[in-house]
Design a protein around this motif. Sequence first.
Motif, PDB file in Angstrom:
ATOM      1  N   LEU A   5      12.476  10.710  82.664  1.00 22.81           N
ATOM      2  CA  LEU A   5      12.142   9.756  83.541  1.00 22.81           C
ATOM      3  C   LEU A   5      11.647  10.514  84.849  1.00 22.81           C
ATOM      4  CD1 LEU A   5      14.486   6.735  84.115  1.00 22.81           C
ATOM      5  CD2 LEU A   5      12.506   6.609  83.226  1.00 22.81           C
ATOM      6  N   LEU A   6      10.307  10.263  85.252  1.00 23.12           N
ATOM      7  CA  LEU A   6      10.058  10.836  86.778  1.00 23.12           C
ATOM      8  C   LEU A   6       9.885   9.768  87.353  1.00 23.12           C
ATOM      9  CD1 LEU A   6       7.200  13.292  85.084  1.00 23.12           C
ATOM     10  CD2 LEU A   6       9.249  13.890  86.389  1.00 23.12           C
ATOM     11  N   ILE A   7      10.613   9.653  88.653  1.00 23.59           N
ATOM     12  CA  ILE A   7      10.834   8.547  89.506  1.00 23.59           C
ATOM     13  C   ILE A   7      10.171   9.060  90.939  1.00 23.59           C
ATOM     14  CG2 ILE A   7      12.548   7.267  90.671  1.00 23.59           C
ATOM     15  CD1 ILE A   7      14.149   7.486  88.376  1.00 23.59           C
ATOM     16  N   ASP A   8       9.177   8.072  91.532  1.00 26.44           N
ATOM     17  CA  ASP A   8       8.674   8.443  92.625  1.00 26.44           C
ATOM     18  C   ASP A   8       8.076   9.839  92.717  1.00 26.44           C
ATOM     19  OD1 ASP A   8       8.899   5.757  93.684  1.00 26.44           O
ATOM     20  OD2 ASP A   8      10.654   6.061  94.296  1.00 26.44           O
ATOM     21  N   ASP A   9       8.536  10.581  93.719  1.00 29.63           N
ATOM     22  CA  ASP A   9       7.957  11.910  93.736  1.00 29.63           C
ATOM     23  C   ASP A   9       9.021  13.011  93.670  1.00 29.63           C
ATOM     24  OD1 ASP A   9       5.417  11.213  94.798  1.00 29.63           O
ATOM     25  OD2 ASP A   9       5.959  10.756  96.551  1.00 29.63           O
ATOM     26  N   SER A  57       3.199   1.069  84.391  1.00 32.35           N
ATOM     27  CA  SER A  57       1.985   0.522  85.374  1.00 32.35           C
ATOM     28  C   SER A  57       2.374  -0.660  86.184  1.00 32.35           C
ATOM     29  CB  SER A  57       0.712   0.216  84.622  1.00 32.35           C
ATOM     30  OG  SER A  57       1.098  -0.798  83.567  1.00 32.35           O
ATOM     31  N   ASP A  58       3.075  -1.746  85.365  1.00 35.64           N
ATOM     32  CA  ASP A  58       3.512  -3.104  86.029  1.00 35.64           C
ATOM     33  C   ASP A  58       4.515  -3.558  85.464  1.00 35.64           C
ATOM     34  OD1 ASP A  58       3.517  -5.391  87.514  1.00 35.64           O
ATOM     35  OD2 ASP A  58       1.614  -6.082  87.072  1.00 35.64           O
ATOM     36  N   ARG A  59       5.865  -3.196  85.799  1.00 38.12           N
ATOM     37  CA  ARG A  59       7.082  -3.695  84.990  1.00 38.12           C
ATOM     38  C   ARG A  59       7.264  -5.211  85.031  1.00 38.12           C
ATOM     39  NH1 ARG A  59       8.787  -0.314  88.778  1.00 38.12           N
ATOM     40  NH2 ARG A  59      10.266  -0.980  90.433  1.00 38.12           N
ATOM     41  N   SER A  60       6.547  -5.945  86.308  1.00 39.89           N
ATOM     42  CA  SER A  60       6.853  -7.365  86.397  1.00 39.89           C
ATOM     43  C   SER A  60       6.062  -8.221  85.068  1.00 39.89           C
ATOM     44  CB  SER A  60       6.240  -7.842  87.604  1.00 39.89           C
ATOM     45  OG  SER A  60       4.768  -7.666  87.460  1.00 39.89           O
ATOM     46  N   PHE A 108      12.583   1.873  92.999  1.00 34.96           N
ATOM     47  CA  PHE A 108      11.527   3.015  92.929  1.00 34.96           C
ATOM     48  C   PHE A 108      10.132   2.480  92.936  1.00 34.96           C
ATOM     49  CE2 PHE A 108      13.516   2.861  88.763  1.00 34.96           C
ATOM     50  CZ  PHE A 108      12.406   2.409  87.928  1.00 34.96           C
ATOM     51  N   GLN A 109       9.163   3.245  93.414  1.00 35.49           N
ATOM     52  CA  GLN A 109       7.851   2.504  93.498  1.00 35.49           C
ATOM     53  C   GLN A 109       7.235   2.951  92.206  1.00 35.49           C
ATOM     54  OE1 GLN A 109       6.838   0.163  95.611  1.00 35.49           O
ATOM     55  NE2 GLN A 109       8.830   0.478  96.346  1.00 35.49           N
ATOM     56  N   LYS A 110       7.255   4.287  91.952  1.00 32.61           N
ATOM     57  CA  LYS A 110       6.521   4.842  90.733  1.00 32.61           C
ATOM     58  C   LYS A 110       7.437   5.474  89.724  1.00 32.61           C
ATOM     59  CE  LYS A 110       4.329   8.164  92.764  1.00 32.61           C
ATOM     60  NZ  LYS A 110       3.514   9.223  93.169  1.00 32.61           N
ATOM     61  N   VAL A 111       7.303   5.284  88.530  1.00 36.11           N
ATOM     62  CA  VAL A 111       8.030   5.780  87.237  1.00 36.11           C
ATOM     63  C   VAL A 111       6.997   6.281  86.249  1.00 36.11           C
ATOM     64  CG1 VAL A 111       8.275   3.474  86.307  1.00 36.11           C
ATOM     65  CG2 VAL A 111      10.151   5.440  85.931  1.00 36.11           C
ATOM     66  N   GLY A 112       7.301   7.200  85.678  1.00 35.03           N
ATOM     67  CA  GLY A 112       6.892   7.920  84.337  1.00 35.03           C
ATOM     68  C   GLY A 112       7.746   8.166  83.265  1.00 35.03           C
ATOM     69  N   HIS A 113       7.696   7.437  82.150  1.00 35.38           N
ATOM     70  CA  HIS A 113       8.540   7.802  81.123  1.00 35.38           C
ATOM     71  C   HIS A 113       7.858   8.794  80.018  1.00 35.38           C
ATOM     72  CE1 HIS A 113      10.136   3.780  82.079  1.00 35.38           C
ATOM     73  NE2 HIS A 113      11.210   4.129  81.691  1.00 35.38           N
ATOM     74  N   ARG A 114       8.744   9.857  79.901  1.00 42.25           N
ATOM     75  CA  ARG A 114       8.030  10.819  78.588  1.00 42.25           C
ATOM     76  C   ARG A 114       9.120  10.704  77.468  1.00 42.25           C
ATOM     77  NH1 ARG A 114       7.235  15.941  82.842  1.00 42.25           N
ATOM     78  NH2 ARG A 114       9.615  15.880  82.093  1.00 42.25           N
ATOM     79  N   ILE A 115       8.701  10.362  76.305  1.00 40.57           N
ATOM     80  CA  ILE A 115       9.383  10.278  75.344  1.00 40.57           C
ATOM     81  C   ILE A 115       9.657  11.614  74.408  1.00 40.57           C
ATOM     82  CG2 ILE A 115       9.710   9.022  73.011  1.00 40.57           C
ATOM     83  CD1 ILE A 115       9.643   7.192  75.657  1.00 40.57           C
ATOM     84  N   THR A 116      10.671  11.765  74.183  1.00 43.23           N
ATOM     85  CA  THR A 116      11.208  12.853  73.532  1.00 43.23           C
ATOM     86  C   THR A 116      11.540  12.872  72.134  1.00 43.23           C
ATOM     87  OG1 THR A 116      12.529  14.097  75.427  1.00 43.23           O
ATOM     88  CG2 THR A 116      12.963  14.856  73.628  1.00 43.23           C
ATOM     89  N   THR A 117      12.243  11.946  71.695  1.00 41.42           N
ATOM     90  CA  THR A 117      12.689  11.525  70.387  1.00 41.42           C
ATOM     91  C   THR A 117      12.584  10.008  70.356  1.00 41.42           C
ATOM     92  OG1 THR A 117      15.104  10.808  70.499  1.00 41.42           O
ATOM     93  CG2 THR A 117      14.242  13.070  70.188  1.00 41.42           C
TER      94      THR A 117
END
Length: 125
Positions: free
Chosen positions: A88-92, A22-25, A59-68
């Motif tokens: 990692l899902l980065i941008d589009d 959401s806001d890595r800063s 990148f502008q958008k990022v989504g982490h999906r945890i596997t382990t």
Amino acid sequence: MSMDFNTLAQQFTQFYYNQFDSDRSQLGNLYRDESMLTFETSQLQGAKNIVEKLVSLPFQKVGHRITTLDAQPASPNGDVLVMITGDLLIDDEQNPQRFSQVFHLIPDGNSYYVFNDIFRLNYSA
């Protein structure tokens, strides 16, 4: 510490990646001056330098999906070692990138901070 190290690792991981996505800063309060980040081939020390690196990622958008998620006590002082793998899902982008990350968490009063943070993208051979 009254909290189980597995519970701590789960709570930390959820908080860290939600904040990163959401806001890595705003991740600076998780690090200290002595903290170190190894991000691929870059090594940085100190909360300010670490956050500058994370914010500068291209990148502008990022989504982490945890596997382990694996955790272990790292010392008799209450330190916890956390290892995560995921996508990692980065941008589009439609194709996720695989990653692994290790955190060494150190107790600090009633909370913890990240002493070591090692991040790697995992490429297929």
